[in-house]
Design an enzyme around this catalytic site. Structure first.
Site, PDB file in Angstrom:
ATOM      1  N   CYS A   1      32.991  36.899  16.556  1.00 52.15           N
ATOM      2  CA  CYS A   1      33.467  37.911  15.597  1.00 52.15           C
ATOM      3  C   CYS A   1      32.388  38.353  14.620  1.00 52.15           C
ATOM      4  CB  CYS A   1      34.677  37.389  14.822  1.00 52.15           C
ATOM      5  SG  CYS A   1      34.292  36.044  13.662  1.00 52.15           S
TER       6      CYS A   1
ATOM      7  N   CYS B   1      34.997  28.467  13.716  1.00 49.01           N
ATOM      8  CA  CYS B   1      34.783  29.694  12.964  1.00 49.01           C
ATOM      9  C   CYS B   1      35.889  29.852  11.922  1.00 49.01           C
ATOM     10  CB  CYS B   1      34.763  30.901  13.898  1.00 49.01           C
ATOM     11  SG  CYS B   1      34.688  32.497  13.036  1.00 49.01           S
TER      12      CYS B   1
ATOM     13  N   CYS C   1      37.936  33.086  13.069  1.00 48.10           N
ATOM     14  CA  CYS C   1      38.623  32.960  14.357  1.00 48.10           C
ATOM     15  C   CYS C   1      39.615  31.793  14.377  1.00 48.10           C
ATOM     16  CB  CYS C   1      37.617  32.778  15.488  1.00 48.10           C
ATOM     17  SG  CYS C   1      36.510  34.178  15.760  1.00 48.10           S
TER      18      CYS C   1
ATOM     19  N   CYS D   1       0.827  -1.206   0.000  1.00 50.63           N
ATOM     20  CA  CYS D   1       0.000   0.000   0.000  1.00 50.63           C
ATOM     21  C   CYS D   1       0.861   1.255   0.000  1.00 50.63           C
ATOM     22  CB  CYS D   1      -0.952   0.002   1.193  1.00 50.63           C
ATOM     23  SG  CYS D   1      -0.155  -0.128   2.809  1.00 50.63           S
TER      24      CYS D   1
ATOM     25  N   HIS E   1      -1.843   1.558   7.453  1.00 53.40           N
ATOM     26  CA  HIS E   1      -2.218   1.420   6.052  1.00 53.40           C
ATOM     27  C   HIS E   1      -2.083   2.760   5.350  1.00 53.40           C
ATOM     28  CE1 HIS E   1      -4.110  -0.237   2.550  1.00 53.40           C
ATOM     29  NE2 HIS E   1      -5.137   0.573   2.621  1.00 53.40           N
TER      30      HIS E   1
ATOM     31  N   CYS F   1      29.135  33.396  13.680  1.00 56.85           N
ATOM     32  CA  CYS F   1      29.969  33.325  14.890  1.00 56.85           C
ATOM     33  C   CYS F   1      29.543  34.412  15.874  1.00 56.85           C
ATOM     34  CB  CYS F   1      31.442  33.499  14.518  1.00 56.85           C
ATOM     35  SG  CYS F   1      32.579  33.534  15.942  1.00 56.85           S
TER      36      CYS F   1
END
Length: 384
Positions: A222, A269, A272, A70, A350, A219
């Site tokens: 920063c 990051c 960073c 089904c 079903h 981030c």
């Protein structure tokens, strides 16, 4: 409004309202052993409805249940009523793509097209057997070998992937050389990434079903924001717990809400060069012509998996998703044209389908070999 096609998946409570299933006799609600999660696939699309007598409408045919199939029948009925895909098969356009590719593996697309053609040209009231098609889909995806109940959404993904691979217009994929697009504005970067995707994956199936998702990572130290663009075939939407009823828009907002990545989830990051607390957010960069949304209705628990019975309301017309677009000017308004619906629990259930016939605009319910005219009573579908 430009013509579009889309789809999303929804699940219903364990015991649907009697009014929603008044046309289904109790003995037709079978219980089957489920090997995976049970989902509902919903298809949305803008269709041109031609005024025709429903009695003479084509495409009205049931599919024989081959033994717990089904899930397959429900998805096939939804795809059969997807007008662009139906026409691709009826007009034999798929043969051009198969011949151009000179591939040896074409049986799945050929059997799928043959089944769609039979469903739309048959003058008999007898249900059609999808046995030859099942033979080919289980060769492509052995997980569908046998007669266990399966997950309809997973079946849809495997089927579309298989069809795409056989009619992919790209015969020789380019080497995977990475290009740096980070210096580009997001809009241009997204277009470049989409073009790179089409260099490898380009087919009628992609034309209809694939969109592009934008993931933004910012981030908190920063402020640097990095973006990633990925193709998607469907979106899995969470359902807010603790509510008796939510809307599809609520689910979309939960999917796209800003998440905080901290602790062990801290990413590195780019600026960073260290792991930082960041926020992550999804938006849709490119809406596909057919958008498949899957509602994550099953919650994992330590002891067992449970099915959320939360009702999810979704409109039959004018589903406006523009607030989730990366570019708010994007056109993303959809009308419902098909529902693949599961009733039952995690232990069994079903699948049925509810589809709007693209020729006469009438709704029909498909329960394996049976189909009936269906009259939605309001602007919202009565169950989800």
């Amino acid at each position: 409004m430009p013509s579009m096609r889309h789809s999303y998946t929804v699940t219903i409570p364990e015991e649907p309202p009697a009014t929603a299933f008044s046309f289904i006799k109790p003995d037709m609600r079978r219980k089957n052993s489920m090997s995976g999660s049970m989902l509902v696939s919903t298809f949305v699309g803008l269709l041109i409805n031609h005024a025709k007598n429903s009695k003479s409408a084509q495409g009205l045919v049931g599919l024989r249940n081959l033994g717990n199939t089904c899930f397959m029948n429900s998805i096939l009925q939804c795809l059969s009523n997807t007008q662009s895909l139906r026409d691709y098969c009826l007009h034999n356009s798929h043969r051009r793509d198969l011949n151009n590719n000179n591939r040896t593996n074409t049986a799945l697309m050929e059997e799928f097209a043959k089944l769609i053609q039979t469903m739309w040209t048959s003058s008999s009231s007898e249900a059609v057997s999808p046995s030859e098609f099942k033979t080919q889909i289980q060769r492509y995806a052995p997980r569908f070998v046998g007669y266990n109940q399966q997950d309809a959404q997973e079946f849809l993904r495997f089927l579309l992937d298989g069809l795409h691979n056989e009619v992919n217009r790209v015969t020789v994929r380019p080497r995977g050389n990475m290009e740096d697009f980070d210096h580009l504005p997001d809009e241009e970067k997204g277009k470049k990434m989409w073009a790179k995707y089409l260099e490898r994956e380009d087919s009628k199936i992609v034309d209809l079903f694939v969109g592009q998702l934008k993931s933004s990572l910012t981030c908190s130290e920063c402020g640097y924001c990095s973006t990633v663009f990925d193709p998607f075939w469907d979106l899995s939407l969470p359902i807010a717990k603790g509510y008796g009823e939510v809307s599809l828009m609520d689910c979309m907002r939960l999917f796209t809400k800003e998440d905080v990545l901290d602790g062990d989830e801290k990413p590195t990051c780019y600026r960073c060069k260290a792991r930082r607390r960041c926020t992550k957010k999804f938006t849709v960069q490119k809406f596909p012509k057919i958008l498949v949304l899957h509602l994550k209705r099953f919650s994992e628990a330590r002891i067992r998996t449970s099915k959320l019975s939360t009702f999810v309301n979704f409109p039959m017309k004018d589903l406006d998703l523009r607030e989730f677009a990366s570019d708010r000017s994007s056109s993303a308004v959809y009308n419902l044209y098909a529902v693949s619906n599961h009733s039952g629990t995690t232990m069994g259930g079903h699948y049925t389908a509810y589809c709007c016939n693209p020729e006469n605009g009438e709704w029909y319910t498909y329960n394996d070999s049976r189909y009936l005219l269906y009259f939605p009573s309001c602007s919202f579908f009565p169950f989800a």
